[in-house]
Design a protein around this motif. Structure first.
Motif, mmCIF file in Angstrom:
data_model
loop_
_atom_site.group_PDB
_atom_site.id
_atom_site.type_symbol
_atom_site.label_atom_id
_atom_site.label_comp_id
_atom_site.label_asym_id
_atom_site.label_seq_id
_atom_site.Cartn_x
_atom_site.Cartn_y
_atom_site.Cartn_z
ATOM 1 N N SER A 29 20.926 -0.839 0.421
ATOM 2 C CA SER A 29 19.732 -1.670 0.511
ATOM 3 C C SER A 29 19.812 -2.500 1.777
ATOM 4 O O SER A 29 20.844 -3.086 2.083
ATOM 5 N N ASP B 190 21.340 -9.465 4.797
ATOM 6 C CA ASP B 190 20.831 -8.497 5.761
ATOM 7 C C ASP B 190 21.272 -8.826 7.177
ATOM 8 O O ASP B 190 20.795 -8.225 8.137
ATOM 9 N N LYS C 66 16.868 -4.855 4.118
ATOM 10 C CA LYS C 66 15.532 -5.301 4.518
ATOM 11 C C LYS C 66 14.419 -4.493 3.856
ATOM 12 O O LYS C 66 13.582 -3.905 4.515
ATOM 13 N N SER C 67 14.412 -4.453 2.565
ATOM 14 C CA SER C 67 13.406 -3.783 1.725
ATOM 15 C C SER C 67 13.323 -2.275 1.970
ATOM 16 O O SER C 67 12.363 -1.640 1.576
ATOM 17 N N SER C 68 14.312 -1.711 2.634
ATOM 18 C CA SER C 68 14.346 -0.253 2.782
ATOM 19 C C SER C 68 15.789 0.193 2.621
ATOM 20 O O SER C 68 16.473 -0.264 1.723
#
Length: 122
Positions: free
Chosen positions: A40, A73, A42-44
């Motif tokens: 995982s 992150d 940064k949302s990706s």
């Protein structure tokens, strides 16, 4: 599909799974087979290579981006990300963030016709 086809050209049969457990990773590493995994980020996602395991619970990661600052992150970009250590807690946050068998990565089932003994589907 592109990775599967590219690896096949080198005699490596493999598949991608979204349900890898700790046991799956450790089994592959014990056979001397590194595992391409996704974390995982940064949302990706972010792809790295899992290369080692310490029985105390930590994993060794090769990260092309650099050294990750814990489960955040943030990165030390450009630093040598070879053999970066990810604790069990960090793996739970960035790899098994959807549950104990939710890690995603590539399992190698044979190399140049020789079966690895790893499951052919997970």
């Amino acid at each position: 599909d592109a990775q599967t086809k590219a690896l096949r050209e080198f005699g490596i049969e493999s598949y991608f799974s979204y349900s890898l457990s700790k046991d799956d990773l450790v089994r592959s590493l014990q056979l001397g087979i590194p595992v391409v995994v996704g974390f995982s980020y940064k949302s990706s996602g972010h792809i790295c290579l899992l290369v080692g395991y310490d029985p105390k619970g930590s994993f060794k990661i090769h990260d092309p981006y650099g050294i990750r600052q814990g489960s955040s992150d943030a990165y030390n970009v450009g630093a040598n990300g070879s053999f970066d250590e990810y604790s069990s807690e960090m793996m739970n946050k960035v790899f098994w963030d959807q549950g104990n068998e939710s890690g995603w990565g590539r399992i190698v089932t044979s190399v140049k016709g020789k079966k690895t003994g790893l499951p052919v589907s997970l």
